[in-house]
Design a protein around this motif. Structure first.
Motif, mmCIF file in Angstrom:
data_model
loop_
_atom_site.group_PDB
_atom_site.id
_atom_site.type_symbol
_atom_site.label_atom_id
_atom_site.label_comp_id
_atom_site.label_asym_id
_atom_site.label_seq_id
_atom_site.Cartn_x
_atom_site.Cartn_y
_atom_site.Cartn_z
ATOM 1 N N VAL A 30 0.863 -1.182 0.000
ATOM 2 C CA VAL A 30 0.000 0.000 0.000
ATOM 3 C C VAL A 30 0.897 1.228 0.000
ATOM 4 N N ASN A 42 2.586 -1.711 4.659
ATOM 5 C CA ASN A 42 2.106 -0.336 4.713
ATOM 6 C C ASN A 42 3.299 0.578 4.438
ATOM 7 N N PHE A 51 0.594 7.080 6.370
ATOM 8 C CA PHE A 51 0.793 5.815 7.072
ATOM 9 C C PHE A 51 -0.249 5.585 8.162
ATOM 10 N N VAL A 93 -3.744 4.898 6.822
ATOM 11 C CA VAL A 93 -3.869 3.528 6.325
ATOM 12 C C VAL A 93 -3.876 2.538 7.473
ATOM 13 N N ALA A 94 -2.988 2.761 8.448
ATOM 14 C CA ALA A 94 -2.925 1.854 9.598
ATOM 15 C C ALA A 94 -4.258 1.808 10.331
ATOM 16 N N SER A 129 5.350 -2.842 8.456
ATOM 17 C CA SER A 129 5.165 -1.395 8.420
ATOM 18 C C SER A 129 6.493 -0.703 8.138
#
Length: 509
Positions: A16, A218, A224, A227-228, A354
């Protein structure tokens, strides 16, 4: 370039974020034989990547905070990028003026020797000291009376980090990756407490579907935490977002100049770029959607006032447009400028990796580290080859100085072939512009060019011109309409959207 995402496909890796780091991860993983899906909610390289200072450098200023690991990594990566992307990454001479105060000169000279020592394997020249008289000749725009000469050293510049991002994505796709732009992650798929994919929405159509993967990365940069929140539900934010502003001015410097702001002592730059002098940058916390970041009049004035005592022409030089970008930093206390630029990689939730923070210069090394972590989890034995494999346009034997070579490198012949097959495509997009219609066709067919701004800002260098490419918009939109089947209404909408954004980038001037 690739088949659309299937409804039932299972990938090894779903990434992503299609900035430079996400595209680099996709390339590294695909070259190792992993199956990869890369999704980006806007266009490739349209976020933090396009808002950068466009330098490939170790970060001389990070020596002051003893961030030697970061500087050494970026010095190594600077050499790697010179090798694998010679058409995009070029040496750039810098002047670091030396203060008249003896202690200040000693501090900077020690820093320069340390900078050379940390790049012991470089191909670029080591620094040398320029006398006050020579400084006046080398950089007449600088008020040399304020300084005791300067240190002349070399870093590198990437004319278009957007195209650097694109070439990583192209190489990933040519090794089997599926790349989808204007595709936003809107939710998560879990199975037994493990993340097993993402729910996505196509931004331009509204269609929703699922993409399943053995692991999800991610790499959304300043988005970030947003999205998280959709796929992981973390307890607290992990990224600190700060805004950096640049101003494109009429050219008034010969060399890149590294200065300490006359206002607050921060590092600021005046850099020759794209026929401009590129002034930057600011560093202030920014909490809003990164897509909305724009320069303010106060920020432009700060940059001018920071350099004008040393470069008086900064006050009178014509200002063409501004660019604002939002950095993603690993969250830490202190001033925005003092926060480390070192990245972090976390694999602390089942099925999720991540990527927090990271600089443009170190993108390839960060990507290698991420894919190493992915391979450990998947039991995959592939090793990274991105440090020795040229990017698609990066054959040094075929990277000439002509306009098309400067953009496409060794692949310029593919664009020329389109023009040779159809003479209408050999025509300039506007009088005085070197760009031709064949570039638009090539971008649509082979480079995920979906919107007018994708071509102007990230597939060509038109968006870097003083007029932001506006003289060519009509011809570009007509070619894109023909290729993509746009209605006349859609063509006008695309045209007007670019004009509106370009106007906003001039509002602060």
């Amino acid at each position: 370039m690739t088949e659309p995402l299937g409804e039932t496909a299972l990938f090894d890796l779903v990434i992503v974020g299609g900035g430079i780091i996400g595209a680099g991860i996709a390339r590294d993983a695909a070259l190792r034989g992993l199956t990869v899906a890369l999704i980006e909610k806007h266009d490739l390289g349209s976020g933090t990547t396009s808002g950068s200072t466009r330098l490939i450098h170790g970060g001389l200023r990070y020596l002051a905070s003893a961030d030697f690991r970061l500087v050494r990594m970026d010095m190594r990566e600077r050499e790697t990028l010179l090798r694998i992307a010679p058409h995009l990454v070029k040496p750039l001479p810098f002047l670091l003026p030396l203060p008249k105060r003896r202690f200040g000169r000693l501090r900077l000279r020690i820093g320069m020797h340390l900078y050379d020592a940390l790049s012991y394997d470089k191909t670029l020249p080591s620094h040398r000291i320029v006398s006050p008289d020579e400084l006046s000749r080398v950089e007449p725009s600088l008020d040399a009376t304020r300084f005791h000469g300067a240190a002349l050293f070399y870093d590198c510049q990437v004319h278009s980090p957007e195209r650097l991002t694109l070439e990583n994505a192209i190489d990933a796709a040519e090794h089997g990756a599926v790349v989808q732009t204007y595709t936003e992650a809107v939710g998560a798929i879990h199975d037994g407490g493990r993340l097993t994919g993402v729910k996505v929405r196509e931004v331009l159509t509204g269609r929703e579907r699922e993409i399943r993967g053995r692991l999800v990365v991610n790499a959304a940069g300043p988005w970030f935490d947003r999205v998280a929140g959709r796929i992981d539900h973390p307890k607290q934010p992990r990224v600190r977002t700060t805004k950096g502003v640049h101003v494109a001015c009429e050219p008034f410097t010969n060399s890149a100049v590294f200065l300490e702001s006359a206002i607050d002592g921060r590092a600021v730059f005046a850099i020759p770029w794209a026929g401009h002098t590129w002034l930057g940058t600011t560093d202030t916390d920014f909490e809003d959607d990164p897509a909305t970041a724009m320069a303010t009049a106060d920020e432009v004035q700060y940059l001018v006032d920071s350099v004008a005592p040393y470069l008086p022409a900064a006050r009178t030089a014509q200002k063409y447009w501004t660019r604002a970008g939002v950095r993603a930093l690993a969250r830490a206390d202190g001033s925005a400028s003092a926060v480390s630029r070192m990245h972090r990689i976390a694999a602390d939730a089942p099925g999720l990796v991540s990527v927090i923070g990271g600089k443009l210069t170190g993108y390839r090394a960060i990507a290698e580290e991420v894919v190493d972590a992915v391979c450990r989890q998947l039991g995959h034995a592939g090793r990274s080859s991105t440090a020795v494999t040229p990017l698609p346009g990066g054959d040094p034997e075929r990277c000439g100085p002509e306009t098309l070579e400067a953009i496409y490198g060794a692949r310029a012949s593919r664009v020329r072939a389109l023009a040779e097959a159809d003479p209408a495509l050999a025509q300039p997009l506007a009088p005085g512009y070197p760009d031709i219609a064949a570039q638009v066709v090539y971008a649509v067919r082979h480079e995920w060019c979906t919107r007018l701004e994708d071509f102007v800002d990230r597939r060509s260098y038109l968006g870097f011109r003083p007029d932001r490419g506006e003289a060519a918009l009509a011809d570009i939109s007509r070619v894109m309409a023909r290729e993509l089947g746009w209605s006349e209404e859609r063509r006008r909408t695309e045209h007007d959207a670019h004009v509106t954004r370009a106007a906003r980038e001039r509002e602060a001037l």
